[in-house]
Write a protein that holds these residues in place. Sequence first.
Motif, PDB file in Angstrom:
ATOM      1  N   ILE A  60     -21.660   0.838  19.388  1.00 50.99           N
ATOM      2  CA  ILE A  60     -22.845   0.550  18.581  1.00 50.99           C
ATOM      3  C   ILE A  60     -23.848   1.687  18.700  1.00 50.99           C
ATOM      4  N   ARG A  65     -23.006  -8.123  18.901  1.00 52.79           N
ATOM      5  CA  ARG A  65     -22.974  -6.726  19.296  1.00 52.79           C
ATOM      6  C   ARG A  65     -24.266  -6.418  20.039  1.00 52.79           C
ATOM      7  N   ASP A  86     -26.229 -10.663  16.876  1.00 50.49           N
ATOM      8  CA  ASP A  86     -26.490  -9.277  17.258  1.00 50.49           C
ATOM      9  C   ASP A  86     -27.826  -9.138  17.978  1.00 50.49           C
ATOM     10  N   LEU A 107     -30.586  -4.617  15.509  1.00 50.71           N
ATOM     11  CA  LEU A 107     -29.305  -4.151  14.957  1.00 50.71           C
ATOM     12  C   LEU A 107     -29.129  -4.516  13.483  1.00 50.71           C
ATOM     13  N   TYR A 157     -21.158  -0.694  11.969  1.00 50.22           N
ATOM     14  CA  TYR A 157     -21.043  -2.004  12.603  1.00 50.22           C
ATOM     15  C   TYR A 157     -21.621  -3.101  11.712  1.00 50.22           C
ATOM     16  N   GLN A 158     -22.614  -2.749  10.849  1.00 51.79           N
ATOM     17  CA  GLN A 158     -23.151  -3.730   9.906  1.00 51.79           C
ATOM     18  C   GLN A 158     -22.128  -4.051   8.821  1.00 51.79           C
ATOM     19  N   LYS A 169     -26.879  -3.441  22.058  1.00 52.10           N
ATOM     20  CA  LYS A 169     -27.255  -2.029  21.963  1.00 52.10           C
ATOM     21  C   LYS A 169     -26.656  -1.193  23.087  1.00 52.10           C
ATOM     22  N   LEU A 218     -26.362   4.220  15.929  1.00 51.98           N
ATOM     23  CA  LEU A 218     -27.805   3.981  15.880  1.00 51.98           C
ATOM     24  C   LEU A 218     -28.604   5.255  16.083  1.00 51.98           C
TER      25      LEU A 218
END
Length: 863
Positions: A614, A607, A424, A428, A402-403, A609, A618
């Motif tokens: 996402i 985005r 974000d 994140l 996602y980054q 959590k 993580l």
Amino acid sequence: MEKIQFLLTKEGFRMDDVVYAEKEAQKYAQKFAKASYETLYELAFRERPECFDAAGMFLYQVAESFTEALVNTSGLELSREKTELVPNEETIEILLDSVPFVLGAEFVTRAWIKRQYRKLLAVFAKQIKSYPGKVSLYFAEKSQKLHVPERVFFHLVESDEEDFPFAFLATYATKGDGGRVRHVPLQYALTEYRDERSKLLELLSCLNKAAEVSDLIGGFMESGELFHPLRFTADEAYQFLNDVPALENCGILCRIPNWWKKRYSAFAMTVKMGEDKPSLLGLDAVLHMAPSLTVGGVPLTEQEIRDLLGQTEGLSFIKGKWIEVNHARLRKLLADMKQYDGDITLLDALRSEIKTAPEDEDDAPVVTNGKWLGGLLKSLRNPRKQKSVGVPDGFSGELRPYQEVGYQWLLQMNRLGFGACLADDMGLGKTVQILAFLEALRAQKPKGRVLLIVPASLLGNWQKEAARFAPALSLEILHGAHAPVLSDRLEASKAFLTITTYRMAMSIETLENVTWDCIILDEAQAIKNPASKQTRQIKKLNSRMRIAMTGTPIENDLSNLWSLFDFLNKGLLGSMEEFRNFCRGLEQNPEGYAKLKNMIAPFLLRRVKTDKKIISDLPDKLEQIDYVPLSPKQAVLYRKLLAETAEKVEESSGLQRKGIVLALLLHLKQICNHPDQYLGTEEYSPAQSGKFELLKQLAQTIAEKRERVLVFTQFRELTGHLDDYLAEVFGRRGGVIHGGVPVKERTAIVERFQSESYVPYLVLSVKAGGTGLNLTKANHVIHFDRWWNPSVENQATDRAFRIGQDKNVMVHKFVCKGSVEEKIDALISSKKELAENVIGAGGESWITEMSNDELMKLLRLEA
């Protein structure tokens, strides 16, 4: 007026447990606390409460749509508590478009809306089951405005017959096999109720009213044809369709073609903008407008419109579509065509909806995006589908999926010359995405200049993260000196990235003399107040592109949103007055939120959590070292204490030296926390401690999300001061646990923290709170000072990160930059064996075994 605050949740909603001062708010708070859905259901039959916040207004809209659908459910008198009701797609779309910018808005999906209908339906079923009278009387007692339809229905559908292109049928609802409601032609009522004349007369009573308001229906009643299927001419169908509102007021539900319900939007002027790529990009890009007239998606020429004007008003079948020939609307469309033939800037095109008043919407043209503009906006609103550009060689980190999307999006926004808001959630990794973008920017333009403005508490973090992820990035830090000195440094600087604070950005006037390639604001909520001097000064700065970073939701005050976009893309949301006027209309026309979201979506990437896409990227526990700058007072005290103690260390030995070193370590830690902890004074001004400033920054974001945090310290005397400070930041008191808190009281504090009531924080001493407690309501952990024993710190963190935790846990470890804290943290990180064996066994005693030179090197404050 005091606003009652609601929170949208995964399953539904709850009231924010605020203590209200006004009686009206207190009354609602008590009712919702006792029976939330029963209260919401009852409210749907009354006027909208003015004391509800935006989330409350949305919940009211959901309940109101439910009661309208319920009242119009066929055969309600027959099905009663067994009634089934699911929102139709049109209702779901309207509600999704109406979700305001509030906490928990991300939970509102199709499934969420259906869930609320089920819960409200359960309230109705319970009430109607024990109600002795008719359903119509039940609703009449609830509201005089609601009228339950009779059991008779009129249906109009299209037919293939040339002379009779429509078919009409009257039906009624009756119980079929298994008790389910079914619709049968009206003629069967004569058979079903042949021995129950009173029931037949009751069923057909609405038809007498219908005959009075509609000559067409009256004629069919008189002839008896109404009890049989009928063929309608176009003129008869037009007459019937115009009579529908009056017929429904008589209690007869009319099922009619969708194109008639949407006749105004189906037959309108369409303006296509941006078919071809403009020669220049940016919000000033010039787009060509091509107006056309369409009906049901089929374009009509100007001559075809004029031909329609030659026909009598009514229904006309053109290119496979039925339309209403309305001379007044047709003439207006022809006149409006001339206004929309020409060019428009991209900015004016995007902000046009802000300037459209709700009462003008029926007459406004339907604007569609041409091939280039449509493709552009689609790619910006769906950044995952963008073409991938490799991360530059100078970037030494690895981006999560996602980054990577965020990095690609920032590159595209830069190419287009648009301002971008990276919003974000906290944790994140907004910083790492920005650093990857800056490295790519530097590769394109090595002599470029970027200005980054941050809160003072984050200066150290940015320096450390830049050195870690973009070591080749040249930095100029404008801080720690008077403005004239910093101005001189700015003029002499050749650094690619200049970093300063919000306070210094107001003082260094020469920042205005540079046309920056990009200006980046971290914690951009600092400019949320458009009237503040800080906001006005920052908006004066010149740049080609602008980026705002914020983990704090922009959901709570729309004026904050306007100020943010006034910095990013000036004019997009209109003037402040235009935007205020638009926002005033949202209460009565909440569908306007869809317009607003649609406008800002290309320029905002957020985005959270809770997003399953996402979460899969993580780890369950995110750990982060936060490097905090010492305040001037802390630095002076630190150096003074070290200088005074150095000679004593040199002159001592054995146990005496060990005692002096341990006392010195203790006092340096106290100074790093707050000067007043070392001095023994009680003021504890936040401005005198970098850690207090950063704690506020994090706590404000946690408060906005209604999340919870555990704050650990090894100093019992500090817990009360942290408690007072956090209570001020959160606007409510949390709890404190240390060795002096009795077991019974400690248990009560934990139970309150773990309850549904919002207890935002606990301050804990590491020894008392580090073991034996289950605190899974917290998804943030802050180690305010370091124990320098990883196993002890991990035990404390695991109060939140344990079985029962259903959220990702964000762990912050505060370290004062340049101090003994940073050096020992680096030492522990680099020497795993030292951390696990030596430190784990002997606490801080290992430091006392260092030579004098090693000790002073460890303790010395670095610039």
